[in-house]
Design a protein around this motif. Structure first.
Motif, mmCIF file in Angstrom:
data_model
loop_
_atom_site.group_PDB
_atom_site.id
_atom_site.type_symbol
_atom_site.label_atom_id
_atom_site.label_comp_id
_atom_site.label_asym_id
_atom_site.label_seq_id
_atom_site.Cartn_x
_atom_site.Cartn_y
_atom_site.Cartn_z
ATOM 1 N N ALA A 7 -25.731 25.598 -12.746
ATOM 2 C CA ALA A 7 -27.079 26.918 -12.035
ATOM 3 C C ALA A 7 -27.623 26.290 -10.770
ATOM 4 N N SER A 8 -27.530 27.389 -9.938
ATOM 5 C CA SER A 8 -27.836 27.293 -8.371
ATOM 6 C C SER A 8 -29.182 26.441 -8.183
ATOM 7 N N LEU A 9 -29.210 25.794 -6.728
ATOM 8 C CA LEU A 9 -30.793 25.348 -6.500
ATOM 9 C C LEU A 9 -32.034 25.646 -7.410
ATOM 10 N N LEU A 10 -32.211 27.595 -6.826
ATOM 11 C CA LEU A 10 -33.355 28.458 -7.363
ATOM 12 C C LEU A 10 -33.611 28.221 -8.791
ATOM 13 N N GLU A 11 -32.137 28.421 -9.493
ATOM 14 C CA GLU A 11 -31.806 28.982 -11.090
ATOM 15 C C GLU A 11 -32.535 27.049 -11.996
ATOM 16 N N THR A 12 -31.919 26.271 -10.851
ATOM 17 C CA THR A 12 -32.646 24.804 -11.415
ATOM 18 C C THR A 12 -33.721 24.476 -11.475
ATOM 19 N N ALA A 13 -34.460 25.440 -10.506
ATOM 20 C CA ALA A 13 -35.515 24.946 -10.002
ATOM 21 C C ALA A 13 -36.158 25.443 -11.170
ATOM 22 N N HIS A 25 -38.013 21.469 3.630
ATOM 23 C CA HIS A 25 -37.910 20.762 2.337
ATOM 24 C C HIS A 25 -36.324 20.958 1.986
ATOM 25 N N VAL A 26 -35.628 21.434 3.238
ATOM 26 C CA VAL A 26 -34.187 21.246 3.002
ATOM 27 C C VAL A 26 -33.588 20.572 4.045
ATOM 28 N N LEU A 27 -32.652 19.981 3.252
ATOM 29 C CA LEU A 27 -31.605 19.139 4.507
ATOM 30 C C LEU A 27 -30.596 19.878 4.348
ATOM 31 N N PHE A 28 -29.068 20.215 5.439
ATOM 32 C CA PHE A 28 -28.151 20.724 5.357
ATOM 33 C C PHE A 28 -27.182 20.221 4.384
ATOM 34 N N GLY A 29 -25.708 20.029 3.917
ATOM 35 C CA GLY A 29 -25.254 19.443 3.201
ATOM 36 C C GLY A 29 -26.120 19.262 1.341
ATOM 37 N N ASP A 30 -24.630 18.582 1.262
ATOM 38 C CA ASP A 30 -25.523 17.630 0.008
ATOM 39 C C ASP A 30 -25.915 15.599 -0.071
ATOM 40 N N VAL A 31 -26.190 15.459 -0.370
ATOM 41 C CA VAL A 31 -27.114 14.488 0.396
ATOM 42 C C VAL A 31 -27.558 13.807 -1.099
ATOM 43 N N ARG A 32 -27.436 12.428 -2.125
ATOM 44 C CA ARG A 32 -27.305 11.872 -2.827
ATOM 45 C C ARG A 32 -27.802 11.177 -2.481
ATOM 46 N N SER A 33 -28.440 10.012 -3.603
ATOM 47 C CA SER A 33 -29.419 9.270 -3.828
ATOM 48 C C SER A 33 -28.520 8.492 -2.621
ATOM 49 N N ASP A 34 -27.455 8.056 -3.294
ATOM 50 C CA ASP A 34 -26.699 6.605 -2.456
ATOM 51 C C ASP A 34 -26.946 7.037 -1.035
ATOM 52 N N ASP A 35 -26.638 8.001 -0.742
ATOM 53 C CA ASP A 35 -26.903 8.872 0.398
ATOM 54 C C ASP A 35 -28.524 8.163 1.474
ATOM 55 N N LEU A 36 -29.133 8.476 0.615
ATOM 56 C CA LEU A 36 -30.936 8.476 0.893
ATOM 57 C C LEU A 36 -31.125 6.864 1.266
ATOM 58 N N ALA A 37 -30.203 6.330 0.575
ATOM 59 C CA ALA A 37 -30.295 4.597 0.005
ATOM 60 C C ALA A 37 -29.990 3.876 1.728
ATOM 61 N N GLN A 38 -29.365 4.892 2.024
ATOM 62 C CA GLN A 38 -29.127 3.900 3.490
ATOM 63 C C GLN A 38 -29.015 4.412 5.051
ATOM 64 N N ILE A 39 -29.785 5.576 4.563
ATOM 65 C CA ILE A 39 -30.412 6.318 6.376
ATOM 66 C C ILE A 39 -31.843 5.868 6.780
ATOM 67 N N ASP A 40 -32.125 6.397 7.753
ATOM 68 C CA ASP A 40 -33.114 5.656 7.934
ATOM 69 C C ASP A 40 -34.158 7.592 8.313
ATOM 70 N N GLU A 41 -33.455 8.478 8.835
ATOM 71 C CA GLU A 41 -33.731 9.704 9.012
ATOM 72 C C GLU A 41 -32.691 11.075 8.407
ATOM 73 N N GLN A 92 -26.996 30.491 -1.096
ATOM 74 C CA GLN A 92 -25.688 30.707 -0.152
ATOM 75 C C GLN A 92 -24.942 29.040 -1.201
ATOM 76 N N PRO A 93 -23.718 29.567 -0.902
ATOM 77 C CA PRO A 93 -22.798 28.432 -1.608
ATOM 78 C C PRO A 93 -23.100 26.563 -0.510
ATOM 79 N N GLY A 94 -23.618 26.560 0.210
ATOM 80 C CA GLY A 94 -24.335 25.669 1.314
ATOM 81 C C GLY A 94 -23.296 25.081 1.283
ATOM 82 N N PRO A 95 -23.151 23.134 0.827
ATOM 83 C CA PRO A 95 -24.502 22.792 0.021
ATOM 84 C C PRO A 95 -25.172 22.443 1.081
ATOM 85 N N PHE A 96 -27.137 22.386 0.339
ATOM 86 C CA PHE A 96 -27.965 22.436 0.468
ATOM 87 C C PHE A 96 -28.722 21.069 -0.152
#
Length: 140
Positions: A2-8, A71-87, A32-36
């Protein structure tokens, strides 16, 4: 999948977020297709907000749109990415601080669940509603 909104919607714990998305006019963007990447505050997170602030936001579509877009970021930011960035830049235009001490935090919100994959991106559940600095300074 499902999409972001359908999943939520299917999760059942994001009714206030979905109401805010609808009232802010951002629903077409998030369809939209995103990814977001959606940093999704739960209904419990919304209930922690002062009631007058919550009503003020819901009655002011321009400010609500900024808050939801924050509350929305551009792209597909996974937990692995969050673990490596500061902003992380948001759709709203501001930058979120990301901190990995004592769990992953975005600004002051704790990420309580990560990597809920959808057709047009990924959802991370957070325990607080994020406020862009300029709006927080205005005290709405």
């Amino acid at each position: 999948m499902a999409s972001l909104l359908e999943t939520a919607k299917n999760a059942g714990s994001f009714t206030k977020l979905l109401e805010a998305v609808e009232k802010s006019g951002l629903k077409p963007t998030l369809e939209q297709p995103g990814p977001f990447t959606l940093l999704a505050p739960t209904d419990e997170a919304f209930s922690k907000m002062p009631e007058d602030l919550r009503h003020n936001l819901l009655d002011n579509p321009a400010k609500l749109k900024r808050v939801v877009a924050y509350h929305v970021l551009f792209g597909d930011v996974r937990s692995d990415d969050l673990a490596q960035i500061d902003e992380a830049p948001t759709v709203e235009g501001s930058i979120l601080a990301v901190d990995q001490k004592n769990g992953v935090h975005v600004n002051d919100a704790l990420v309580t669940q990560t990597d809920i994959l959808t057709d047009n991106g990924v959802i991370h559940v957070i325990d607080a509603v994020l406020m862009p600095a300029l709006l927080a300074a205005e005290r709405l």
